[in-house]
Design a protein around this motif. Structure first.
Motif, PDB file in Angstrom:
ATOM      1  N   UNK A 121       0.823  -1.197   0.000  1.00 22.70           N
ATOM      2  CA  UNK A 121       0.000   0.000   0.000  1.00 22.70           C
ATOM      3  C   UNK A 121       0.859   1.250   0.000  1.00 22.70           C
ATOM      4  N   UNK A 122       0.235   2.378  -0.323  1.00 15.45           N
ATOM      5  CA  UNK A 122       0.945   3.643  -0.436  1.00 15.45           C
ATOM      6  C   UNK A 122       0.470   4.616   0.643  1.00 15.45           C
ATOM      7  N   UNK A 123       1.411   5.367   1.209  1.00 13.79           N
ATOM      8  CA  UNK A 123       1.045   6.462   2.093  1.00 13.79           C
ATOM      9  C   UNK A 123       0.671   7.658   1.225  1.00 13.79           C
ATOM     10  N   UNK A 124      -0.515   8.221   1.461  1.00 14.47           N
ATOM     11  CA  UNK A 124      -1.058   9.274   0.610  1.00 14.47           C
ATOM     12  C   UNK A 124      -1.293  10.540   1.419  1.00 14.47           C
ATOM     13  N   UNK A 125      -0.817  11.669   0.902  1.00 17.50           N
ATOM     14  CA  UNK A 125      -0.982  12.973   1.530  1.00 17.50           C
ATOM     15  C   UNK A 125      -1.646  13.888   0.515  1.00 17.50           C
ATOM     16  N   UNK A 126      -2.882  14.302   0.770  1.00 18.93           N
ATOM     17  CA  UNK A 126      -3.691  14.967  -0.252  1.00 18.93           C
ATOM     18  C   UNK A 126      -3.951  16.420   0.106  1.00 18.93           C
ATOM     19  N   UNK A 127      -3.856  17.285  -0.900  1.00 24.74           N
ATOM     20  CA  UNK A 127      -4.208  18.682  -0.751  1.00 24.74           C
ATOM     21  C   UNK A 127      -5.325  19.055  -1.709  1.00 24.74           C
ATOM     22  N   UNK A 128      -6.291  19.865  -1.243  1.00 27.23           N
ATOM     23  CA  UNK A 128      -7.387  20.290  -2.102  1.00 27.23           C
ATOM     24  C   UNK A 128      -8.694  20.376  -1.346  1.00 27.23           C
ATOM     25  N   UNK A 129      -9.776  20.614  -2.080  1.00 26.90           N
ATOM     26  CA  UNK A 129     -11.088  20.791  -1.470  1.00 26.90           C
ATOM     27  C   UNK A 129     -11.658  19.478  -0.948  1.00 26.90           C
ATOM     28  N   UNK A 130     -12.326  19.561   0.175  1.00 25.80           N
ATOM     29  CA  UNK A 130     -12.889  18.366   0.816  1.00 25.80           C
ATOM     30  C   UNK A 130     -13.896  17.664  -0.091  1.00 25.80           C
ATOM     31  N   UNK A 131     -14.711  18.427  -0.813  1.00 29.07           N
ATOM     32  CA  UNK A 131     -15.697  17.817  -1.700  1.00 29.07           C
ATOM     33  C   UNK A 131     -15.061  17.027  -2.827  1.00 29.07           C
ATOM     34  N   UNK A 132     -13.948  17.524  -3.349  1.00 34.96           N
ATOM     35  CA  UNK A 132     -13.241  16.813  -4.411  1.00 34.96           C
ATOM     36  C   UNK A 132     -12.616  15.531  -3.876  1.00 34.96           C
ATOM     37  N   UNK A 133     -12.049  15.621  -2.682  1.00 34.57           N
ATOM     38  CA  UNK A 133     -11.475  14.427  -2.051  1.00 34.57           C
ATOM     39  C   UNK A 133     -12.543  13.348  -1.906  1.00 34.57           C
ATOM     40  N   UNK A 134     -13.740  13.737  -1.471  1.00 34.55           N
ATOM     41  CA  UNK A 134     -14.834  12.771  -1.269  1.00 34.55           C
ATOM     42  C   UNK A 134     -15.216  12.081  -2.577  1.00 34.55           C
ATOM     43  N   UNK A 135     -15.142  12.812  -3.684  1.00 31.62           N
ATOM     44  CA  UNK A 135     -15.492  12.228  -4.984  1.00 31.62           C
ATOM     45  C   UNK A 135     -14.619  11.033  -5.338  1.00 31.62           C
ATOM     46  N   UNK A 136     -13.349  11.107  -4.964  1.00 33.56           N
ATOM     47  CA  UNK A 136     -12.387  10.083  -5.391  1.00 33.56           C
ATOM     48  C   UNK A 136     -11.884   9.244  -4.225  1.00 33.56           C
TER      49      UNK A 136
END
Length: 312
Positions: A121-136
């Motif tokens: 598995x990969x460690x993931x660190x995401x930046x951006x809008x919460x709604x966009x994160x929820x989409x994916x």
């Protein structure tokens, strides 16, 4: 979900396989037609039937904008672009604003895991809008490790790549500490086996880690690292970490010293750099140099693919 994935190198190719194993439909594009599922970026997007159309990019920072601009011409309102490469965080805000003008949403995602991520598995660190994160989110859930940890919505645009940059700076410092300890143990004639000493630290020790495990793997393959030259590249994130620390007036002496040690390795033979080179190869499949200075690739992980122009 259905998605496109641009860049099928050492990480991108394995990510495609892990996502497919989780049940997602992934259409991959690469400049190497032998790896690609589509003849062009447009062809890749045309094969995605779902809404929103999601495209994950795993290419070097120098070509990210070129890829994004081409994708922007074929994607539309509500579609999502995720940059999962080692991009410089200062570019993310402007990219997000540029895409927003076309109705396209953008996330930056720092990814750690190297060639082992396909199984670990990969460690993931995401930046951006919460709604966009929820989409994916289903995509992130399939790429991350199975346990509780391994994913964070780090903050606004740029936060994901900033977090990954700092992660890599810390990685530099930890690797340097192991390497210096290895060199000191090798120099001490009364230590019977440096390899077994490192091995003993893998359980019960406060300095046990995955990097230590990989160091032992390297020593099992070449006990005294006689086949490696003490030369290690830096991939950029260490420099960016030090530059950010200067901008923010935050002291990072260990990370800075680890970066400068890699510069030293290019000027003269540095024994500790053999261990740095060995560990980099173990987790990332990086090309190392033999004692004559020739490129040498050591196969160290299952599922690794050869390097090619679109690798991360």
């Amino acid at each position: 979900m259905q998605m496109g994935l641009v860049g099928l190198g050492k990480m991108g190719g394995n990510m495609r396989q892990r996502l497919r194993q989780a049940g997602h439909t992934v259409v991959g594009f690469d400049t190497d037609p032998g790896l690609s599922d589509a003849g062009s970026l447009t062809d890749m997007v045309d094969q995605i039937d779902s809404t929103p159309r999601v495209v994950w990019i795993m290419v070097p920072d120098t070509v990210v904008d070129t890829v994004i601009d081409e994708l922007a011409g074929v994607l539309g309102e509500g579609d999502v672009i995720i940059d999962g490469g080692n991009s410089r965080w200062v570019h993310d805000g402007p990219r997000a604003q540029r895409l927003a003008g076309r109705g396209i949403e953008y996330l930056d995602c720092g990814v750690s895991g190297g060639v082992w991520g396909i199984t670990q598995g990969y460690a993931l660190m995401v930046g951006g809008d919460e709604g966009t994160v929820a989409k994916v989110q289903p995509i992130f859930d399939s790429l991350k490790p199975a346990g509780e940890f391994g994913f964070v919505h780090a903050g606004e645009h740029g936060a994901g790549h900033f977090a990954k940059m700092v992660h890599n700076g810390i990685e530099y410092a930890i690797m340097q500490a192991y390497a210096e300890g290895w060199e000191l143990l090798e120099a001490a004639g009364h230590v019977r086996s440096v390899r077994e000493t490192f091995n003993s630290w893998r359980e019960g020790s406060v300095i046990k880690s995955w990097l230590l495990d990989l160091a032992v793997n390297a020593l099992n393959e070449d006990e005294h690292l006689d086949q490696l030259r003490g030369y290690a590249e830096d991939s950029g994130e260490g420099r960016w970490t030090v530059e950010a620390a200067l901008d923010l007036a935050v002291p990072v002496p260990n990370i800075s010293n680890a970066l400068f040690a890699r510069f030293t390795s290019r000027q003269d033979e540095a024994p500790a750099m053999k261990m740095i080179a060995a560990m980099r190869n173990q987790f990332g499949g990086h090309t190392v140099r033999d004692v004559d200075g020739n490129p040498e690739h050591i196969e160290s992980a299952p599922g690794e693919e050869p390097a090619h122009p679109a690798e991360q």
